[in-house]
Design a protein around this motif. Structure first.
Motif, PDB file in Angstrom:
ATOM      1  N   MET A   1       0.834  -1.198   0.000  1.00 26.48           N
ATOM      2  CA  MET A   1       0.000   0.000   0.000  1.00 26.48           C
ATOM      3  C   MET A   1       0.873   1.254   0.000  1.00 26.48           C
ATOM      4  O   MET A   1       2.022   1.216   0.425  1.00 26.48           O
ATOM      5  CB  MET A   1      -0.885  -0.002   1.249  1.00 26.48           C
ATOM      6  CG  MET A   1      -1.902  -1.116   1.304  1.00 26.48           C
ATOM      7  SD  MET A   1      -3.233  -0.961   0.103  1.00 26.48           S
ATOM      8  CE  MET A   1      -2.975  -2.438  -0.877  1.00 26.48           C
ATOM      9  N   ALA A   2       0.300   2.319  -0.468  1.00 25.39           N
ATOM     10  CA  ALA A   2       1.037   3.583  -0.503  1.00 25.39           C
ATOM     11  C   ALA A   2       1.303   4.074   0.912  1.00 25.39           C
ATOM     12  O   ALA A   2       0.460   3.928   1.789  1.00 25.39           O
ATOM     13  CB  ALA A   2       0.220   4.631  -1.252  1.00 25.39           C
ATOM     14  N   THR A   3       2.483   4.629   1.106  1.00 23.90           N
ATOM     15  CA  THR A   3       2.861   5.055   2.450  1.00 23.90           C
ATOM     16  C   THR A   3       3.418   6.469   2.442  1.00 23.90           C
ATOM     17  O   THR A   3       4.543   6.685   2.897  1.00 23.90           O
ATOM     18  CB  THR A   3       3.902   4.095   3.045  1.00 23.90           C
ATOM     19  OG1 THR A   3       5.027   4.048   2.149  1.00 23.90           O
ATOM     20  CG2 THR A   3       3.346   2.715   3.218  1.00 23.90           C
ATOM     21  N   PRO A   4       2.676   7.432   1.948  1.00 22.49           N
ATOM     22  CA  PRO A   4       3.217   8.799   1.953  1.00 22.49           C
ATOM     23  C   PRO A   4       3.374   9.360   3.355  1.00 22.49           C
ATOM     24  O   PRO A   4       4.060  10.359   3.537  1.00 22.49           O
ATOM     25  CB  PRO A   4       2.165   9.589   1.160  1.00 22.49           C
ATOM     26  CG  PRO A   4       0.906   8.813   1.297  1.00 22.49           C
ATOM     27  CD  PRO A   4       1.329   7.370   1.383  1.00 22.49           C
ATOM     28  N   ARG A  20      11.653  -2.083  -5.978  1.00 24.86           N
ATOM     29  CA  ARG A  20      10.833  -1.813  -4.799  1.00 24.86           C
ATOM     30  C   ARG A  20       9.395  -1.496  -5.214  1.00 24.86           C
ATOM     31  O   ARG A  20       8.443  -1.973  -4.600  1.00 24.86           O
ATOM     32  CB  ARG A  20      11.422  -0.637  -4.023  1.00 24.86           C
ATOM     33  CG  ARG A  20      10.660  -0.290  -2.750  1.00 24.86           C
ATOM     34  CD  ARG A  20      11.251   0.948  -2.102  1.00 24.86           C
ATOM     35  NE  ARG A  20      12.634   0.748  -1.732  1.00 24.86           N
ATOM     36  CZ  ARG A  20      13.019   0.152  -0.611  1.00 24.86           C
ATOM     37  NH1 ARG A  20      12.121  -0.299   0.245  1.00 24.86           N
ATOM     38  NH2 ARG A  20      14.288   0.013  -0.326  1.00 24.86           N
ATOM     39  N   ALA A  23       7.696  -4.682  -6.093  1.00 32.65           N
ATOM     40  CA  ALA A  23       7.354  -5.445  -4.888  1.00 32.65           C
ATOM     41  C   ALA A  23       6.152  -4.826  -4.182  1.00 32.65           C
ATOM     42  O   ALA A  23       5.253  -5.537  -3.704  1.00 32.65           O
ATOM     43  CB  ALA A  23       8.553  -5.497  -3.940  1.00 32.65           C
ATOM     44  N   ASP A  24       6.131  -3.493  -4.133  1.00 31.65           N
ATOM     45  CA  ASP A  24       4.992  -2.808  -3.501  1.00 31.65           C
ATOM     46  C   ASP A  24       3.702  -3.090  -4.260  1.00 31.65           C
ATOM     47  O   ASP A  24       2.656  -3.315  -3.656  1.00 31.65           O
ATOM     48  CB  ASP A  24       5.250  -1.298  -3.446  1.00 31.65           C
ATOM     49  CG  ASP A  24       6.335  -0.935  -2.434  1.00 31.65           C
ATOM     50  OD1 ASP A  24       6.662  -1.795  -1.594  1.00 31.65           O
ATOM     51  OD2 ASP A  24       6.856   0.192  -2.501  1.00 31.65           O
ATOM     52  N   ARG A  27       2.551  -6.581  -3.600  1.00 27.90           N
ATOM     53  CA  ARG A  27       1.948  -6.659  -2.268  1.00 27.90           C
ATOM     54  C   ARG A  27       0.555  -6.047  -2.290  1.00 27.90           C
ATOM     55  O   ARG A  27      -0.393  -6.594  -1.721  1.00 27.90           O
ATOM     56  CB  ARG A  27       2.829  -5.930  -1.260  1.00 27.90           C
ATOM     57  CG  ARG A  27       2.381  -6.110   0.197  1.00 27.90           C
ATOM     58  CD  ARG A  27       3.235  -5.329   1.179  1.00 27.90           C
ATOM     59  NE  ARG A  27       4.640  -5.549   0.983  1.00 27.90           N
ATOM     60  CZ  ARG A  27       5.485  -4.659   0.480  1.00 27.90           C
ATOM     61  NH1 ARG A  27       5.045  -3.461   0.097  1.00 27.90           N
ATOM     62  NH2 ARG A  27       6.754  -4.922   0.326  1.00 27.90           N
ATOM     63  N   ARG A  30      -1.798  -8.371  -4.032  1.00 26.65           N
ATOM     64  CA  ARG A  30      -2.105  -9.535  -3.189  1.00 26.65           C
ATOM     65  C   ARG A  30      -3.114  -9.157  -2.111  1.00 26.65           C
ATOM     66  O   ARG A  30      -4.021  -9.929  -1.811  1.00 26.65           O
ATOM     67  CB  ARG A  30      -0.816 -10.051  -2.550  1.00 26.65           C
ATOM     68  CG  ARG A  30      -1.017 -11.347  -1.766  1.00 26.65           C
ATOM     69  CD  ARG A  30       0.252 -11.736  -1.033  1.00 26.65           C
ATOM     70  NE  ARG A  30       0.611 -10.768  -0.039  1.00 26.65           N
ATOM     71  CZ  ARG A  30       1.799 -10.169   0.036  1.00 26.65           C
ATOM     72  NH1 ARG A  30       2.728 -10.439  -0.840  1.00 26.65           N
ATOM     73  NH2 ARG A  30       2.048  -9.285   0.981  1.00 26.65           N
ATOM     74  N   GLU A  31      -2.964  -7.958  -1.556  1.00 26.38           N
ATOM     75  CA  GLU A  31      -3.873  -7.554  -0.486  1.00 26.38           C
ATOM     76  C   GLU A  31      -5.212  -7.070  -1.037  1.00 26.38           C
ATOM     77  O   GLU A  31      -6.223  -7.151  -0.344  1.00 26.38           O
ATOM     78  CB  GLU A  31      -3.224  -6.452   0.357  1.00 26.38           C
ATOM     79  CG  GLU A  31      -2.009  -6.943   1.124  1.00 26.38           C
ATOM     80  CD  GLU A  31      -1.348  -5.837   1.931  1.00 26.38           C
ATOM     81  OE1 GLU A  31      -1.907  -4.739   2.008  1.00 26.38           O
ATOM     82  OE2 GLU A  31      -0.262  -6.086   2.469  1.00 26.38           O
ATOM     83  N   LEU A  32      -5.191  -6.592  -2.287  1.00 25.83           N
ATOM     84  CA  LEU A  32      -6.447  -6.119  -2.861  1.00 25.83           C
ATOM     85  C   LEU A  32      -7.403  -7.277  -3.135  1.00 25.83           C
ATOM     86  O   LEU A  32      -8.612  -7.112  -3.033  1.00 25.83           O
ATOM     87  CB  LEU A  32      -6.178  -5.352  -4.152  1.00 25.83           C
ATOM     88  CG  LEU A  32      -5.871  -3.869  -3.993  1.00 25.83           C
ATOM     89  CD1 LEU A  32      -5.532  -3.257  -5.337  1.00 25.83           C
ATOM     90  CD2 LEU A  32      -7.065  -3.148  -3.384  1.00 25.83           C
ATOM     91  N   PRO A  34      -8.143 -10.255  -1.540  1.00 23.46           N
ATOM     92  CA  PRO A  34      -9.070 -10.551  -0.433  1.00 23.46           C
ATOM     93  C   PRO A  34      -9.913  -9.351  -0.044  1.00 23.46           C
ATOM     94  O   PRO A  34     -11.070  -9.506   0.364  1.00 23.46           O
ATOM     95  CB  PRO A  34      -8.137 -10.945   0.722  1.00 23.46           C
ATOM     96  CG  PRO A  34      -6.790 -11.087   0.162  1.00 23.46           C
ATOM     97  CD  PRO A  34      -6.760 -10.463  -1.186  1.00 23.46           C
ATOM     98  N   SER A  35      -9.316  -8.150  -0.195  1.00 26.71           N
ATOM     99  CA  SER A  35     -10.069  -6.952   0.180  1.00 26.71           C
ATOM    100  C   SER A  35     -11.259  -6.749  -0.736  1.00 26.71           C
ATOM    101  O   SER A  35     -12.374  -6.477  -0.280  1.00 26.71           O
ATOM    102  CB  SER A  35      -9.145  -5.739   0.127  1.00 26.71           C
ATOM    103  OG  SER A  35      -9.882  -4.566   0.287  1.00 26.71           O
ATOM    104  N   SER A  39     -15.092  -6.876   0.056  1.00 20.96           N
ATOM    105  CA  SER A  39     -15.982  -5.739  -0.193  1.00 20.96           C
ATOM    106  C   SER A  39     -17.260  -6.185  -0.876  1.00 20.96           C
ATOM    107  O   SER A  39     -18.297  -5.546  -0.753  1.00 20.96           O
ATOM    108  CB  SER A  39     -15.263  -4.688  -1.031  1.00 20.96           C
ATOM    109  OG  SER A  39     -15.105  -5.141  -2.354  1.00 20.96           O
TER     110      SER A  39
END
Lengths: 217, 412
Positions: A1-4, A20, A23-24, A27, A30-32, A34-35, A39
């Motif tokens: 996920m974005a981490t500003p 990087r 990889a982000d 990730r 992959r998390e989207l 199941p999310s 939803s």
């Protein structure tokens, strides 16, 4: 996920920036999964509930359809029974006509006619007629011979013969029965007679035509 | 002075596997709250006999030690581990070197998944400690011998994690750090004795590292001119780095997508730059999203501003001794030339003697303009900033480059 909001995001991109980033993204993807699935979970749950309800309703409809089919079969059976009953149904009609004072010609002539209406829905009939012709000879002059017959729907029965006395009278009765099929509208019966030898009757002649009809389906 | 050396340690126990004096690593980096990677090369002719087991991917960490030495070359005190990374890849070819990819142990957090966990009213540092203890440390399942050092339990948070969300420990810790006032974290290394081991330490807190005490100078200062030989001030307002209108959004639940209110800066000197981001997919509380948006706005409102000061490691303040990641670091870049008048050209005289056309003689004094020592920084730039990371270049003369952010100084 974005981490500003993370301090690490302040660091200028280095040589591994692309790796990087990849990889982000992996990730995040992959998390989207199941999310996104989660939803839709409430929607899917609602759809499943509706599907279940529809299945229940479908079962109910199937049961009701079966019940309706049974009822339809019962109705068909009843209808057949009714048809059978209807087929057994009959209706009776009678008619009587008479005339007098006629002379007899020497060829078959209609003396009387009865017309009977055919009830709706009836196509057959057992028609029975009794025709009686009475002649009176008041003076001596010999016998007087004649023939008389009933007629049903244009078909004349075998004639019955009568001979009058001198003087005197004689009555001749001619019964006739017939089954008619394919009828509708009206049917008729007649008294048909004619003179053979002797003096034709005077006005003392009379005729009766009695008709009994049993209509059938 | 100091000497740098590499050792290979067992990833599960921290026991020393081999000294690797011949290991060649171009540079290493460390940053708060994220992993860094590096490449290494081990020349086989001089490698120890057990080099295969000492470079086994996923089983060994390479740790860089800094050993202080006196003027006679004698070791002073115990060596200090300044960087460590796990071997993640080891391609071997016909060449007489073995190449390796290294990643700091934060990357290991991205290889472990968090199961069903619920924290209600639990301090954020305690949450981090519990998660790392359960999902990274050696325990029921094999892990790494990591210790968590935290400063109190921290701000109370509510968090629920589900196994089905497929979130790694790295992802969870990243999200937690991104919230307003969230916990900073970074993995360092420490010696343990009896037996001798080098084991990782997770430093976690609302702030890691030391803040400078008001009225006192920071423990370490990097100057140019001075030990610092190069300086890069990076001001980045590109997408993702700079924005003045920030919104944090989550993934939708049904037909509702949680999102924070827009967080905007009061500075209107720039046109509007919007940033929308998803700090985590599982956030359902708007307050949490607002916390993320606030935290992001604080960092991106003026863009990413970092100062990288490169100095020879031998002469710079010592990493691990004088300063560590997260510390406030002093810096001074450039400035004006010394106040003594000096002649900068043949025509620029301080005192000129002349004779006018009437034959009278006289003098005129000219005050020379001071000269910027580093022209890119007119008037100089100095102050105190946080070391959010560092890079150490190891080829040739070792160079240390702290990456400074959160700059608070004058003249910037």
């Amino acid at each position: 996920m974005a981490t500003p909001g993370n301090l690490g995001s302040q660091v200028p991109p280095g040589e591994d920036a692309a790796v990087r980033k990849m990889a982000d993204l992996q990730r995040e993807l992959r998390e989207l999964g199941p999310s996104v699935a989660a939803s839709f979970a409430s929607t899917v749950a609602a759809l499943r509930a509706q599907q279940s309800l529809l299945a229940t309703q479908q079962d109910l409809l199937t049961t009701q359809q079966g019940l309706l089919a049974t009822q339809q079969a019962a109705l068909a059976a009843n209808s057949a029974s009714i048809a059978d009953v209807e087929a057994l149904q009959t209706r009776v009609a009678v008619a009587h006509d008479s005339t007098s004072g006629f002379g007899l010609p020497t060829s078959p002539t209609e003396i009387l006619r009865s017309t009977i209406a055919v009830p709706a829905g009836f196509t057959r009939a057992l028609v029975m007629t009794t025709t009686t012709l009475t002649l009176y000879t008041p003076a001596v002059g010999g016998t007087y011979s004649f023939k008389v017959a009933g007629d049903i729907q244009g078909t004349t029965a075998p004639y019955s013969t009568g001979n009058t006395l001198d003087p005197g009278q004689v009555a001749v009765t001619s019964p006739y029965a017939r089954i008619l099929t394919g009828i509708s509208g009206t049917i008729f019966t007649r008294c048909v007679a004619f003179a053979l030898v002797g003096t034709a009757g005077s006005g003392l002649s009379s005729a009766n035509l009695a008709t009994t009809v049993t209509f059938m389906r | 002075m100091s000497e740098l050396s590499w050792v290979a340690v067992d990833a599960r126990t921290g026991l020393i596997v081999e000294d690797l004096p011949g290991l060649v690593v171009g540079s290493v980096r460390q940053t708060i709250g994220r992993y860094e990677s590096a490449t290494a090369s081990l020349p086989l002719p001089t490698a120890p006999g057990e080099w295969l087991s000492a470079t086994r991917p996923g089983a060994v960490c390479m740790v860089l030690l800094s050993q202080a030495v006196d003027g006679l070359g004698n070791h002073v005190g115990e060596s200090v581990p300044v960087w460590g990374g796990m071997v993640t890849r080891r391609p071997r070819t016909e060449a007489d070197t073995v190449e390796m990819s290294l990643s700091t142990l934060e990357a290991y957090f991205d290889r472990r998944y968090v199961g069903d966990e619920t924290f209600v009213g639990v301090g954020q540092n305690a949450i981090v400690s519990a998660l790392v203890g359960k999902y990274a440390a050696d325990g029921v399942r094999p892990g790494i011998p990591i210790r968590v050092q935290m400063s109190g339990a921290g701000t109370v948070r509510d968090r629920t994690y589900l196994d089905r969300d497929d979130k790694t420990l790295y992802s969870v810790l990243t999200e937690l750090m991104g919230v307003d006032g969230g916990p900073e974290w970074s993995v360092g290394w420490e010696w343990q004795h009896n037996p001798e081991r080098l084991t990782p330490v997770l430093y976690v807190g609302a702030r890691i590292g030391r803040a400078v005490t008001a009225g006192l100078a920071p423990a370490a200062t990097f100057d140019i001119p001075g030990p610092v030989t190069t300086v890069v001030v990076d001001e980045d307002y590109s997408a993702g780095k700079g924005a003045n209108d920030v919104m944090a959004v989550s993934s939708a639940t049904g037909d509702v997508r949680p999102q924070s209110p827009r967080q905007v800066t009061s500075d209107t000197s720039r046109p509007t730059f919007e940033l929308r981001f998803t700090p985590s997919t599982s956030i359902t509380q708007v307050a949490t999203l607002t916390g993320h948006a606030l935290s992001a706005l604080a960092l991106v409102a003026d863009g990413a501003r970092t100062v990288a000061l490169s100095a020879a490691e031998a002469y710079a303040p010592k990493l691990g001794t004088d300063w560590v990641i997260g510390d406030d670091i002093g810096f001074a870049i450039g400035g004006l030339s010394s106040p003594e008048p000096r002649r900068v050209s043949s025509d620029d005289l301080f005192v000129d003697t002349f004779t006018d056309r009437f034959g009278s003689s006289g003098t005129v004094t000219v005050a020379p303009a001071p000269v910027d020592l580093v022209p890119a920084f007119p008037g100089g730039m100095s102050g105190v900033a946080r070391a959010i990371g560092f890079e150490m270049t190891l080829g040739g003369v070792a160079m240390i480059t702290p990456i400074l952010a959160d700059v608070s100084e004058g003249g910037f």
